[in-house]
Design an enzyme around this catalytic site. Structure first.
Site, PDB file in Angstrom:
ATOM      1  N   LEU A  56      15.363 -31.733   5.331  1.00  0.00           N
ATOM      2  CA  LEU A  56      14.058 -31.925   4.766  1.00  0.00           C
ATOM      3  C   LEU A  56      12.980 -30.873   5.435  1.00  0.00           C
ATOM      4  O   LEU A  56      11.677 -30.546   4.643  1.00  0.00           O
ATOM      5  CB  LEU A  56      13.852 -33.365   4.841  1.00  0.00           C
ATOM      6  CG  LEU A  56      14.465 -34.212   4.188  1.00  0.00           C
ATOM      7  CD1 LEU A  56      14.187 -35.760   4.183  1.00  0.00           C
ATOM      8  CD2 LEU A  56      14.450 -34.030   2.682  1.00  0.00           C
ATOM      9  N   GLY A  57      13.064 -30.838   6.741  1.00  0.00           N
ATOM     10  CA  GLY A  57      11.961 -30.022   7.615  1.00  0.00           C
ATOM     11  C   GLY A  57      11.973 -30.259   8.714  1.00  0.00           C
ATOM     12  O   GLY A  57      12.999 -30.736   9.611  1.00  0.00           O
ATOM     13  N   GLY A  59       9.623 -29.941  12.728  1.00  0.00           N
ATOM     14  CA  GLY A  59       8.323 -29.777  13.310  1.00  0.00           C
ATOM     15  C   GLY A  59       8.374 -29.625  15.002  1.00  0.00           C
ATOM     16  O   GLY A  59       9.408 -29.221  15.283  1.00  0.00           O
ATOM     17  N   VAL A  64      14.272 -32.960  10.697  1.00  0.00           N
ATOM     18  CA  VAL A  64      14.278 -34.053   9.797  1.00  0.00           C
ATOM     19  C   VAL A  64      15.277 -33.972   8.658  1.00  0.00           C
ATOM     20  O   VAL A  64      15.264 -32.826   7.916  1.00  0.00           O
ATOM     21  CB  VAL A  64      12.961 -34.439   9.262  1.00  0.00           C
ATOM     22  CG1 VAL A  64      13.210 -35.832   8.337  1.00  0.00           C
ATOM     23  CG2 VAL A  64      11.967 -34.859  10.231  1.00  0.00           C
ATOM     24  N   LYS A  79      15.771 -38.071  12.106  1.00  0.00           N
ATOM     25  CA  LYS A  79      15.069 -37.160  12.936  1.00  0.00           C
ATOM     26  C   LYS A  79      15.756 -36.942  14.289  1.00  0.00           C
ATOM     27  O   LYS A  79      15.870 -37.788  14.982  1.00  0.00           O
ATOM     28  CB  LYS A  79      13.572 -37.557  13.278  1.00  0.00           C
ATOM     29  CG  LYS A  79      12.743 -36.513  14.128  1.00  0.00           C
ATOM     30  CD  LYS A  79      11.477 -36.892  14.302  1.00  0.00           C
ATOM     31  CE  LYS A  79      10.542 -35.943  15.148  1.00  0.00           C
ATOM     32  NZ  LYS A  79       9.223 -36.139  15.154  1.00  0.00           N
ATOM     33  N   ASP A 172      -2.890 -36.987  15.527  1.00  0.00           N
ATOM     34  CA  ASP A 172      -2.499 -35.969  14.643  1.00  0.00           C
ATOM     35  C   ASP A 172      -2.565 -36.502  13.228  1.00  0.00           C
ATOM     36  O   ASP A 172      -1.787 -35.817  12.548  1.00  0.00           O
ATOM     37  CB  ASP A 172      -1.074 -35.301  14.851  1.00  0.00           C
ATOM     38  CG  ASP A 172      -0.901 -33.873  14.815  1.00  0.00           C
ATOM     39  OD1 ASP A 172      -1.797 -33.357  14.260  1.00  0.00           O
ATOM     40  OD2 ASP A 172       0.226 -33.548  14.345  1.00  0.00           O
TER      41      ASP A 172
END
Length: 1000
Positions: A56-57, A59, A64, A79, A172
């Site tokens: 999914l992504g 960071g 993730v 995660k 954040d």
């Protein structure tokens, strides 16, 4: 597998900066790892009970994946802590603590943490899979509607309130860390750099969450204090949310720059950008909230997320505070799962929930009850809104909400106008939006408000309306006819017509028909009038339409114009020189002009002077309680026009600054000028005044109206006041008078007095005392002002205020009375029936032949008597004779007060006289005046229209029963208010003479 592309950002070339993670590290410190290394797990990879579905992504602190929980058969998000970070023991511990803390939270707008797993050297967090789009993705289609932004803002603020209550800051908050589900539910993601709040409320220790000395976050969303590495608190997250709200409604960021240095400078030193082309679509109330969130000084931001949530909720009455219901259904939009990593100080969600409920029951409800009882409705309303968000069905809260608020309905022609309001006092830009017309039963806390209805293509309509139980129009309905913007003359505002009956004390005015009309928003200024002078206005006969009459004769044009000269003999207002106004006074109202000059200017401008009826309608004198204290009455000169001193229908300064000439003539041929001016008492806003049309005093000015058709004849007619010829009247006999005074007697029962509060000021101590009144089971309130510089026993002076006390809700001491405690004497100020916090249906200080007025006169006398009973119990006060100080209304009623109260030994009556309206004989002042025998000082102004010299002041002095040697009448060349310093000098001499010098 590669990561999906980063979502594009807002326009204006801000993309690279808006999502730039920032780690600011002091010199010598080790910078944190700038990002995670993607282990690129293939679909089908199994980690314990979890099977990877897709990537999914990634960071800065994890990668993730979508995964399937093979044990429970559900889809979750995992995660993973990347290998390069997992080797760092500190990072592994931080990763575990994040999951442990976050798992204790349960809020519909925060991503849920299910578990923390260590398996075969891998460390990962199992969390809720959220389907939807980030706010940044939503903005690809353009800015969000204001209503949508407000709804999302309420949800986000609610989530932050929960996190902050657990002792955690997010640090954040940004558009890519908030997901909106297909059903509109907001979810805060990625608490990966969250921080614990210290017991003091600031964060000075990282508690292991970040590297020592590092300031983490996303540059364009950082608060100034976070950017500078200073201690932060919950208001730092609120600043970031303010950036997100601005971004939602405008599609761009509030602080722009092409480089990080430029963005940093904007965040630290520049105001946020304006709302641009979207401004008209954003309610003023939402703009005000966003501006407050983006304040660089955190003290100016909302104090908490809970307060912010309540402020946003008020912008959309009836909206859900908690947002949409939980939804986890699949979506065609790419799934986004991010980590909520929170440190909780301990305790489960249920315990916190119970704590908040206890706060409602033990703190909020008792405090709100006190605020409602004290008529502090705005404060009560804000507190009740916060409590209702926690306990929305609590019957006690609902009852308090009903008590603290009133319902409004709104209509407009045409419909579809945006309705907004702001408190009369406070930030003039802090507008709260209610919605669009027609609107029904919109509840707002009781207060005085400026209301605004606006629609594109039409001029805004303004009105001052009180949401107050003592006003008879309940429920309230505001209906506005909007004027096309192109049809409103420059500098003017539209006033709705209809049947209108002005309330002006001393004038018996009938109801008249008024068409809609336009009136100048501001008084005619010096620079406006200069144009008339420069255009040769004083020499053009066509502007001077009225005959010049004086002393029973008519003057020629040349004879009349010769009277209108400035200080150097040139044509112009009295205080000008060489045909010009004073330097720097161009924006001040023109003053020192006669009625004739004002009329000529109006003709030059293509307008007219207002009639008394038009002026009174536009001024909204019924709101004098708020308008008068905020206006320029106590000043020594004019102030520039329009500096926030709001009056009716979008005008300014109809109260104070300069008195304004009107068309109508009085019975004696004088011309009315209304509103009061600088140097006069505040109650002159609602009182009448009429002066010679030739007078050109420093506080005489005007404004103009523009009528669509000639006014009705009855609005321009000569106005007859309630005149009495006292030379033809006689007081009643002694026998009748003795019968009347029996009504003023009362039983000397126990006082049951209590000192409620004591406050020290520079020159005196003020005590608030309550005691049993002499009637109706009521409690009488009185204030004692005892000098701090003097020696007891003190003399005492009883005070009776002007009629402004009838209009005001809170006690205030007039500057015309404070000289008493400064002189070393005690000033005793009873809160008489119908005044200040004891207001009732009595609204007009003019006498009238009714039992209602008579009964109030008797109550006022008994209030004075009971106050004297209490003063007699105070050992620090002398009891061999008291003084009396009456201001205006207090001087008008003084004959009754003094004739029936033998303990008063000397009186000072400022701006008093006999009233022309007649009362019932038992309350008629003329019958009491001859029975007043004590030394009495009268101080008056020669041009007092309310109490004219020949027909009111002198008859009063003549009927006064005091021996000639002990009564004095002083007359000054002023209006209703005599010079303050002269009044003080005369008064102190009088008290020294008849009560003796004070002890020093």
């Amino acid at each position: 597998m590669t990561s999906p592309p980063r979502p594009p950002g807002p326009p204006d070339g801000e993309m690279a900066l808006s999502e730039m993670p920032t780690a600011l590290t002091p010199p010598g410190a080790t910078p944190p790892d700038s990002g995670a290394h993607d282990p690129d797990l293939a679909p089908g990879t199994v980690l314990g009970n979890f099977e990877i579905v897709d990537h999914l992504g990634a960071g800065g602190f994890g990668v993730v994946y979508r995964a399937r929980d093979t044990r429970l058969g559900r889809t979750v998000a995992l995660k993973l802590l990347p290998e390069n970070l997992a080797r760092d023991a500190e990072r592994r511990e931080r990763f575990r603590l994040e999951a442990t803390a976050a798992s204790a939270l349960n809020h519909p707008n925060i991503c849920t943490i299910h578990d923390f797993v260590e398996h075969a050297g891998s460390h990962f967090i199992v969390m809720e899979l959220v389907e939807g789009q980030t706010i940044r993705d939503l903005l690809k289609a353009g800015p969000l509607a204001a209503s949508k932004a407000i709804d999302l803002g309420i949800q986000i603020a609610s989530a932050l309130a929960e996190a902050h209550a657990a002792g955690i800051l997010h640090r954040d908050i940004k558009a890519t860390n908030i997901v909106v589900t297909p059903k509109g539910q907001a979810k805060i993601l990625d608490f990966g750099i969250a921080k614990r709040i210290s017991p003091s409320g600031d964060t000075t220790e990282d508690a292991g969450l970040t590297g020592t000395g590092a300031t983490l976050g996303t540059l364009t969303y950082m608060s100034p204090e976070q950017l500078l590495g200073k201690p932060i608190d919950a208001r730092s997250d609120l600043f970031s949310l303010g950036v997100v709200l601005y971004e939602m409604v405008t599609g761009r960021l509030p602080f722009a720059g092409s480089t990080p240095v430029a963005v940093t400078d904007a965040l630290l030193h520049q105001p946020p950008r304006d709302f641009g082309e979207r401004a008209a679509a954003i309610p003023d109330g939402l703009k005000a909230v966003i501006r407050k969130l983006l304040e660089k000084d955190r003290e100016k931001r909302p104090p908490s997320a809970e307060v912010l949530r309540a402020e946003l909720a008020r912008l959309v009455p009836g909206s859900s505070v908690s947002g949409s219901a939980f939804l986890r259904r699949p979506s065609t939009v790419a799934a986004i799962a991010v980590l909520l990593i929170l440190f909780a100080s301990g305790g489960a969600w249920f315990a916190r929930r119970q704590s908040r409920i206890r706060w409602v029951q033990r703190t909020a409800i008792p405090e709100a009850t006190k605020l409602v009882a004290a008529e502090k409705f705005p404060e009560a309303g804000a507190l009740i809104l916060q409590a209702r968000a926690i306990e929305p069905q609590d019957p006690t809260l609902e009852k308090l909400w009903t008590s603290a608020t009133l319902g409004f309905s709104f209509e407009s022609d045409p419909p579809g106008a945006d309705v907004s309001y702001r408190p009369y006092r406070g930030d003039p830009n802090a507008w709260t939006s209610l919605g669009r017309t027609p609107l029904k039963d919109q509840r707002v806390p009781k207060d005085y408000y400026v209301w605004r209805l606006q629609k594109e293509g039409f001029a805004p309509a303004y009105e001052i309306e009180p949401a107050w139980t003592l006003v008879h129009r309940i429920p309230y309905k505001i209906a506005a006819r909007l004027a096309p913007a192109a049809g409103v003359p420059p500098g003017m505002t539209r006033v709705a017509g209809g049947k209108w009956q002005p309330f002006i004390p001393g004038l018996a005015l009938a109801e008249v028909p008024l068409d809609d009309f336009f009136i100048d928003r501001r008084e005619v200024t010096n620079e406006d009038f200069q144009k008339f002078v420069d255009a040769g206005g004083y020499g053009k006969r066509e502007y001077w339409k009225e005959p010049f009459t004086r002393d029973g004769g008519t003057l020629s044009f040349d004879e009349a114009i010769a009277a209108f000269r400035d200080a150097t003999g040139r044509p112009g207002p009295a205080a000008w020189e060489t045909g010009h106004y004073r330097k720097g006074f161009e924006k001040h109202p023109v003053s020192g002009v006669s009625w004739y000059e004002a009329s000529a200017y109006a003709a030059y401008a293509g307008k007219t002077l207002p009639t008394v009826f038009h002026w009174n309608r536009a001024a909204q004198t019924e709101a004098s309680l708020m308008i008068s204290p905020a206006s320029n009455f106590q000043g020594e000169d004019t102030l520039a026009v329009g500096d926030g001193r709001v009056s009716g229908f979008g005008t300014s300064d109809m109260a104070g600054n300069v008195k304004e000439w009107c068309t109508n003539a009085s019975r004696t041929g004088k011309r009315f000028l209304l509103g009061g001016g600088f140097g006069e008492p505040t109650y002159m806003f609602i009182d009448q005044d009429a002066q010679s049309p030739w007078d050109r005093r420093p506080n005489f000015g005007f404004r103009c109206v523009k009528l669509a058709s000639p006014p009705a004849a009855e609005t321009t007619a000569r106005i007859e006041d309630d005149f009495r010829d006292f030379s033809k009247e006689k007081p009643v006999s002694d026998e009748l008078f003795r019968a009347y005074t029996g009504s003023y007697a009362y039983d000397k029962t126990d006082l049951n007095a209590k000192v409620e509060e004591t406050v020290n000021f520079d020159d005196w101590k003020r005590e608030k005392v309550t005691l049993d009144a002499a009637y109706g089971g009521e409690r009488l309130v009185l204030y004692l002002f005892t000098p701090l510089h003097g020696t007891p026993p003190y003399q005492a002076v009883m005070y009776f205020p002007g009629s402004g006390a009838i209009q005001q809700s809170e006690f205030n001491l007039s500057p015309y009375a404070e000289f008493v405690p400064r002189s070393g004497r005690v000033l005793v100020s009873p809160v008489y029936k119908s005044t200040y916090q004891r207001r009732d249906a009595f609204r007009d200080d003019n006498p009238n032949a009714t039992a209602f007025y008579r009964d109030h006169m008797i109550m006022w006398s008994k209030d004075l008597g009971r106050s004297l009973d209490y003063v007699g119990t105070r050992p620090e006060i002398r009891h061999d004779g008291y003084g009396y100080l009456g201001l205006s209304w207090g001087s008008q009623v003084a004959p009754v007060m003094l004739a029936v109260e033998p303990r008063i030994k000397a009186a000072i009556l400022e701006s008093g006289g006999l009233s022309f309206p007649k009362a019932l004989p038992e309350a008629e002042e003329l019958n009491f005046l001859p029975r007043v025998k004590i030394p009495t000082l009268m101080i008056n102004g020669r041009y007092d229209h309310f109490f004219p010299v020949e027909t009111s002041q002198k008859p009063f002095f003549r009927f006064l029963g005091t021996p000639d040697a002990d009564k004095k009448y002083v007359l000054y060349e002023t209006g209703h208010a005599p010079p303050r310093k002269e009044l003080i000098r005369e008064s102190l001499d009088w008290l020294d003479r008849y009560l003796g010098p004070v002890n020093r």
